[in-house]
Enzyme design. Sequence first.
Site, PDB file in Angstrom:
ATOM      1  N   ARG A  82       0.751  -1.247  -0.007  1.00 42.29           N
ATOM      2  CA  ARG A  82      -0.092  -0.079   0.036  1.00 42.29           C
ATOM      3  C   ARG A  82       0.732   1.193  -0.044  1.00 42.29           C
ATOM      4  O   ARG A  82       1.944   1.182   0.500  1.00 42.29           O
ATOM      5  CB  ARG A  82      -0.818  -0.008   1.167  1.00 42.29           C
ATOM      6  CG  ARG A  82      -2.019  -1.034   1.068  1.00 42.29           C
ATOM      7  CD  ARG A  82      -3.162  -0.832   2.411  1.00 42.29           C
ATOM      8  NE  ARG A  82      -2.149  -1.360   3.552  1.00 42.29           N
ATOM      9  CZ  ARG A  82      -1.588  -0.751   4.383  1.00 42.29           C
ATOM     10  NH1 ARG A  82      -1.808   0.770   4.350  1.00 42.29           N
ATOM     11  NH2 ARG A  82      -0.953  -1.145   5.681  1.00 42.29           N
ATOM     12  N   TYR A 225      -1.595  -3.357  -6.914  1.00 45.27           N
ATOM     13  CA  TYR A 225      -1.235  -4.324  -5.810  1.00 45.27           C
ATOM     14  C   TYR A 225      -2.224  -3.993  -4.838  1.00 45.27           C
ATOM     15  O   TYR A 225      -2.633  -2.991  -4.139  1.00 45.27           O
ATOM     16  CB  TYR A 225       0.054  -3.910  -5.052  1.00 45.27           C
ATOM     17  CG  TYR A 225       0.535  -4.992  -4.362  1.00 45.27           C
ATOM     18  CD1 TYR A 225       1.431  -6.035  -4.825  1.00 45.27           C
ATOM     19  CD2 TYR A 225       0.511  -4.900  -2.929  1.00 45.27           C
ATOM     20  CE1 TYR A 225       1.715  -7.123  -4.122  1.00 45.27           C
ATOM     21  CE2 TYR A 225       0.687  -6.182  -2.030  1.00 45.27           C
ATOM     22  CZ  TYR A 225       1.566  -7.022  -2.721  1.00 45.27           C
ATOM     23  OH  TYR A 225       1.979  -8.202  -1.983  1.00 45.27           O
ATOM     24  N   LYS A 234      -9.497  -2.373   1.771  1.00 49.11           N
ATOM     25  CA  LYS A 234      -9.171  -1.039   2.623  1.00 49.11           C
ATOM     26  C   LYS A 234     -10.027   0.228   2.126  1.00 49.11           C
ATOM     27  O   LYS A 234     -10.543   0.790   2.957  1.00 49.11           O
ATOM     28  CB  LYS A 234      -7.819  -0.979   2.429  1.00 49.11           C
ATOM     29  CG  LYS A 234      -7.056  -2.131   3.208  1.00 49.11           C
ATOM     30  CD  LYS A 234      -7.290  -2.535   4.265  1.00 49.11           C
ATOM     31  CE  LYS A 234      -7.029  -3.742   5.027  1.00 49.11           C
ATOM     32  NZ  LYS A 234      -5.840  -4.454   4.978  1.00 49.11           N
ATOM     33  N   HIS A 254     -10.694  -2.804  11.446  1.00 47.87           N
ATOM     34  CA  HIS A 254      -9.317  -3.620  10.909  1.00 47.87           C
ATOM     35  C   HIS A 254      -9.255  -4.938  11.827  1.00 47.87           C
ATOM     36  O   HIS A 254      -8.205  -4.825  12.835  1.00 47.87           O
ATOM     37  CB  HIS A 254      -8.105  -2.739  10.716  1.00 47.87           C
ATOM     38  CG  HIS A 254      -6.987  -3.531  10.018  1.00 47.87           C
ATOM     39  ND1 HIS A 254      -5.763  -2.929  10.054  1.00 47.87           N
ATOM     40  CD2 HIS A 254      -7.134  -4.218   9.142  1.00 47.87           C
ATOM     41  CE1 HIS A 254      -5.004  -3.563   9.375  1.00 47.87           C
ATOM     42  NE2 HIS A 254      -5.678  -4.467   8.457  1.00 47.87           N
ATOM     43  N   SER A 276      -1.180  -3.939  10.089  1.00 45.03           N
ATOM     44  CA  SER A 276      -0.828  -4.645   9.185  1.00 45.03           C
ATOM     45  C   SER A 276       0.224  -5.491   9.374  1.00 45.03           C
ATOM     46  O   SER A 276       1.295  -4.873   9.984  1.00 45.03           O
ATOM     47  CB  SER A 276      -0.688  -3.959   7.926  1.00 45.03           C
ATOM     48  OG  SER A 276      -1.880  -3.209   7.522  1.00 45.03           O
ATOM     49  N   CYS A 278       0.881  -7.755  11.518  1.00 43.21           N
ATOM     50  CA  CYS A 278       1.164  -7.933  13.185  1.00 43.21           C
ATOM     51  C   CYS A 278       0.248  -9.324  13.802  1.00 43.21           C
ATOM     52  O   CYS A 278       0.046  -9.188  14.867  1.00 43.21           O
ATOM     53  CB  CYS A 278       0.733  -6.786  13.788  1.00 43.21           C
ATOM     54  SG  CYS A 278       1.902  -5.493  13.608  1.00 43.21           S
ATOM     55  N   ASP A 301      -9.242 -10.035   8.632  1.00 39.18           N
ATOM     56  CA  ASP A 301      -8.675  -8.780   8.488  1.00 39.18           C
ATOM     57  C   ASP A 301      -9.772  -7.678   8.619  1.00 39.18           C
ATOM     58  O   ASP A 301      -9.389  -6.421   9.254  1.00 39.18           O
ATOM     59  CB  ASP A 301      -8.594  -8.605   6.809  1.00 39.18           C
ATOM     60  CG  ASP A 301      -7.684  -7.485   6.594  1.00 39.18           C
ATOM     61  OD1 ASP A 301      -6.544  -7.267   7.379  1.00 39.18           O
ATOM     62  OD2 ASP A 301      -7.648  -6.884   5.603  1.00 39.18           O
ATOM     63  N   SER A 392       5.193 -10.452   0.452  1.00 39.79           N
ATOM     64  CA  SER A 392       4.414 -11.173  -0.830  1.00 39.79           C
ATOM     65  C   SER A 392       3.033 -11.864   0.059  1.00 39.79           C
ATOM     66  O   SER A 392       3.019 -11.955   1.159  1.00 39.79           O
ATOM     67  CB  SER A 392       5.331 -12.411  -1.011  1.00 39.79           C
ATOM     68  OG  SER A 392       6.008 -13.072   0.154  1.00 39.79           O
ATOM     69  N   ARG A 393       2.177 -12.334  -0.675  1.00 35.94           N
ATOM     70  CA  ARG A 393       0.817 -12.542  -0.229  1.00 35.94           C
ATOM     71  C   ARG A 393       0.101 -13.594  -0.807  1.00 35.94           C
ATOM     72  O   ARG A 393       0.541 -13.899  -1.987  1.00 35.94           O
ATOM     73  CB  ARG A 393       0.016 -11.165  -0.533  1.00 35.94           C
ATOM     74  CG  ARG A 393       0.309 -10.099   0.352  1.00 35.94           C
ATOM     75  CD  ARG A 393      -0.472  -9.760   1.553  1.00 35.94           C
ATOM     76  NE  ARG A 393       0.118  -8.586   2.227  1.00 35.94           N
ATOM     77  CZ  ARG A 393      -0.698  -8.274   3.402  1.00 35.94           C
ATOM     78  NH1 ARG A 393      -1.750  -8.829   3.830  1.00 35.94           N
ATOM     79  NH2 ARG A 393       0.014  -7.499   4.216  1.00 35.94           N
TER      80      ARG A 393
HETATM   81  P1  GTP Z   1      -2.619  -7.863   7.368  1.00 38.22           P
HETATM   82  O1  GTP Z   1      -3.078  -8.786   6.217  1.00 38.22           O
HETATM   83  O2  GTP Z   1      -1.354  -7.048   6.765  1.00 38.22           O
HETATM   84  O3  GTP Z   1      -3.551  -6.833   7.698  1.00 38.22           O
HETATM   85  O4  GTP Z   1      -1.620  -8.549   8.469  1.00 38.22           O
HETATM   86  P2  GTP Z   1      -2.117  -9.737   9.595  1.00 38.22           P
HETATM   87  O5  GTP Z   1      -2.384  -8.583  10.655  1.00 38.22           O
HETATM   88  O6  GTP Z   1      -3.224 -10.513   9.231  1.00 38.22           O
HETATM   89  O7  GTP Z   1      -0.831 -10.527   9.815  1.00 38.22           O
HETATM   90  P3  GTP Z   1      -0.518 -11.887   9.690  1.00 38.22           P
HETATM   91  O8  GTP Z   1      -1.301 -12.926  10.577  1.00 38.22           O
HETATM   92  O9  GTP Z   1      -0.294 -12.189   8.353  1.00 38.22           O
HETATM   93  O10 GTP Z   1       1.103 -11.796  10.380  1.00 38.22           O
HETATM   94  C1  GTP Z   1       2.162 -11.141   9.882  1.00 38.22           C
HETATM   95  C2  GTP Z   1       3.551 -11.796  10.503  1.00 38.22           C
HETATM   96  O11 GTP Z   1       3.508 -11.778  11.741  1.00 38.22           O
HETATM   97  C3  GTP Z   1       3.657 -13.001   9.811  1.00 38.22           C
HETATM   98  O12 GTP Z   1       5.212 -13.315   9.345  1.00 38.22           O
HETATM   99  C4  GTP Z   1       3.696 -14.044  11.028  1.00 38.22           C
HETATM  100  O13 GTP Z   1       4.470 -15.174  10.973  1.00 38.22           O
HETATM  101  C5  GTP Z   1       3.950 -13.090  12.220  1.00 38.22           C
HETATM  102  N1  GTP Z   1       3.307 -13.435  13.540  1.00 38.22           N
HETATM  103  C6  GTP Z   1       2.082 -13.548  13.480  1.00 38.22           C
HETATM  104  N2  GTP Z   1       1.649 -13.862  14.913  1.00 38.22           N
HETATM  105  C7  GTP Z   1       2.878 -14.111  15.512  1.00 38.22           C
HETATM  106  C8  GTP Z   1       3.061 -14.309  16.771  1.00 38.22           C
HETATM  107  O14 GTP Z   1       2.386 -14.602  17.673  1.00 38.22           O
HETATM  108  N3  GTP Z   1       4.357 -14.240  17.251  1.00 38.22           N
HETATM  109  C9  GTP Z   1       5.428 -13.857  16.457  1.00 38.22           C
HETATM  110  N4  GTP Z   1       6.567 -13.538  16.891  1.00 38.22           N
HETATM  111  N5  GTP Z   1       5.091 -13.468  15.188  1.00 38.22           N
HETATM  112  C10 GTP Z   1       3.917 -13.752  14.761  1.00 38.22           C
HETATM  113  C1  SPV Z   2      -3.083  -4.728   5.197  1.00 41.61           C
HETATM  114  O1  SPV Z   2      -1.877  -4.059   4.686  1.00 41.61           O
HETATM  115  O2  SPV Z   2      -3.543  -4.329   6.331  1.00 41.61           O
HETATM  116  C2  SPV Z   2      -3.387  -5.671   4.258  1.00 41.61           C
HETATM  117  C3  SPV Z   2      -3.027  -6.013   3.021  1.00 41.61           C
HETATM  118  O3  SPV Z   2      -4.286  -6.342   4.575  1.00 41.61           O
HETATM  119  S1  SPV Z   2      -3.794  -4.743   1.852  1.00 41.61           S
HETATM  120  O4  SPV Z   2      -4.854  -5.508   1.098  1.00 41.61           O
HETATM  121  O5  SPV Z   2      -2.684  -4.477   0.660  1.00 41.61           O
HETATM  122  O6  SPV Z   2      -4.057  -3.630   2.549  1.00 41.61           O
HETATM  123 MN    MN Z   3      -4.997  -5.782   6.931  1.00 41.29          MN
END
Ligand code: GTP
Ligand code: SPV
Ligand code: MN
Length: 610
Positions: A82, A225, A234, A254, A276, A278, A301, A392-393
């Site tokens: 983004r 993207y 979003k 979110h 994002s 996290c 999400d 990457s997604r």
């Molecule tokens: P968006 O799709 O961007 O909104 O992100 P999201 O909040 O869904 O994040 P996601 O669950 O994909 O996690 C992102 C990164 O954080 C990944 O590389 C995970 O492996 C890492 N991660 C997730 N949960 C944990 C955790 O409990 N501990 C640690 N150390 N890393 C974590």
């Molecule tokens: C984020 O960045 O919080 C996402 C990926 O979930 S995007 O759809 O690119 O916003």
């Molecule tokens: Mn998100």
Amino acid sequence: MATDSAVVIDGAPTNTPQALVDWVAGVAALTQPSAVHWCDGSVDERITLESLLVASGTFIRLNPVLRPDSFLARSEPGDVARVEASTYICSADPTDAGPTNNWADPTQMRTTLAGLFAGSMRGRTMYVVPFSMGPVGSPLARLGVELTDSAYVVLNMRMMTRMGADALARIAEGEYWVPAVHSVGYPLIDGYGNRRPDVTWPCNDTKYITHFPETREIWSFGSGYGGNALLSKKCFALRIASVIGRDEGWLAEHMLVLRMTSPAGREYHLAAAFPSACGKTNLAMLRPTIPGWKVETVGDDIAWMHPGPDGRLYAINPERGFFGVAPGTSEGTNPVALHALSHDVIFTNVALTDDGDVWWEGLTKTPPAHLIDWQGHDWTPESGRPAAHPNSRFTVTADQAETISPDWEAPDGVPIDVILFGGRRASNVPLISESYGWEHGVFVGATVSSEQTAAAEGTVGALRRDPFAMLPFCGYNMADYWTHWLKVGKGLANPPRIFQVNWFRKAADGHWLWPGFGDNSRPIEWALRRVGGEVGAVAAISGRLPRPEDLNLDGLRLPSADLAELFSLDPHAWADEATLTEAYFSQFGDKLPAELTSQLAELRDRIARV
Ligand code: GTP
Ligand code: SPV
Ligand code: MN
């Protein structure tokens, strides 16, 4: 070559409302595509578009034995996340966008966009993508139509939303819909009629992701993207929907949503806002490491939450799929996601193996000896750079997750018992802490800060405020948004309890203090048992902490020093943060709700009492 209206309505279903046809014709007259295609969401349409993208080189078909019906797309190196600096809220009054958004004058922005979009689709097909956010026909669902010149976007929208004939039928019945226009900004024919060849990832160095909250319109130029281009996500489901929610009395957030069932069979629903990258997708698919508990996924999400007639808050997941972060996803961290990715997936910017499958950092302990990296170059473990882009997604439909809840499409949503706010904090913020009530919970959400990730452009690791994980996604003034949260909470006879969590605290030597992932079920179990009235708590600076005997650590080899540090609260560090919070709040002027000023004072009282 201007597109005439006959071309535009060719293929439009007979019941298409005139207002929609006129809008499509108007955008086509501006952007001048060589054809217009009305998407019906059928399998035939999917197959045709996949073949087209394979032929143009945008898609690489993965090995059909290892990964059936799946594709890899590689973006331009400058179009990987983004673009928050190019994202605008074009409200009539700049104070409605507030200090945390980029504001642009709507009249001036329309002039800019008219210039950019003029002829921007020449030589391409413009796809008309009708979609429903939320189950088609749910009273909480909302409709939209995206016009796009990207077949890649269409195929992603097909998985991320309920796209096609059913959504169009609702529009034909007269339901409200949000218009959204997207162009990659790479016309194949110039103003003189000269043709140029297409590229595998068309986009433009100039990017504008714009929102008009008063007219509830979206215009996006220059990027192909994720959140820049899949305008349902979003742009609509957060930025525009947050404005609709403010006006109608509900919340667009979110947040992931999950159901967790106790060994005794009691069901709880939890929503969690983390910035994002996290951990939302990971938590949504959690496999608890504590025996007897079960997690089911509702969404990963976005949550739309409405006060229900019984005084509880009900959430739906407006999406139909997951656009998840690939790196870090493994059999050890998120087996559910990994299994969901066994077929029918679009991967973007991961690495390609020699046998035509995919790889990313963290998938296996040792990388393959040779890969093609996300930029299409040869890669070996000695290359010294990531094989997959950190952002990457994968795109996959939600029903492919084995944990998907039987109620994930419940038209009225699920009742939320617990809300979590979290972020990446190497220090200060404890593993879990319960807020003292709704107003304190809103204060906690409003003051969250988190280390930046690769999900948007910017410095990875830099600490920034990300209130409610909505900093890049709130479509209006952030302080008005806090006021709205306070108001919604006051109207709930039975509001969710609010907790703050932090899976990312680190020791002085840099190791994670908490194992995370499946073990996150442990602090969550404590939160749910608080809701059930089964356990006590200890009052502290940040909120209420678990008593040591109430946090289930059975089977976990956690050094006692690490456990102590996970919950340690340094009053000096908290006093420093309170000072920063005061400065942060000051930018909102009169709009800052008085409740948050009082909460800051109460926090300072608690710090002084230590
Ligand atoms: P968006 O799709 O961007 O909104 O992100 P999201 O909040 O869904 O994040 P996601 O669950 O994909 O996690 C992102 C990164 O954080 C990944 O590389 C995970 O492996 C890492 N991660 C997730 N949960 C944990 C955790 O409990 N501990 C640690 N150390 N890393 C974590
Ligand atoms: C984020 O960045 O919080 C996402 C990926 O979930 S995007 O759809 O690119 O916003
Ligand atoms: Mn998100």
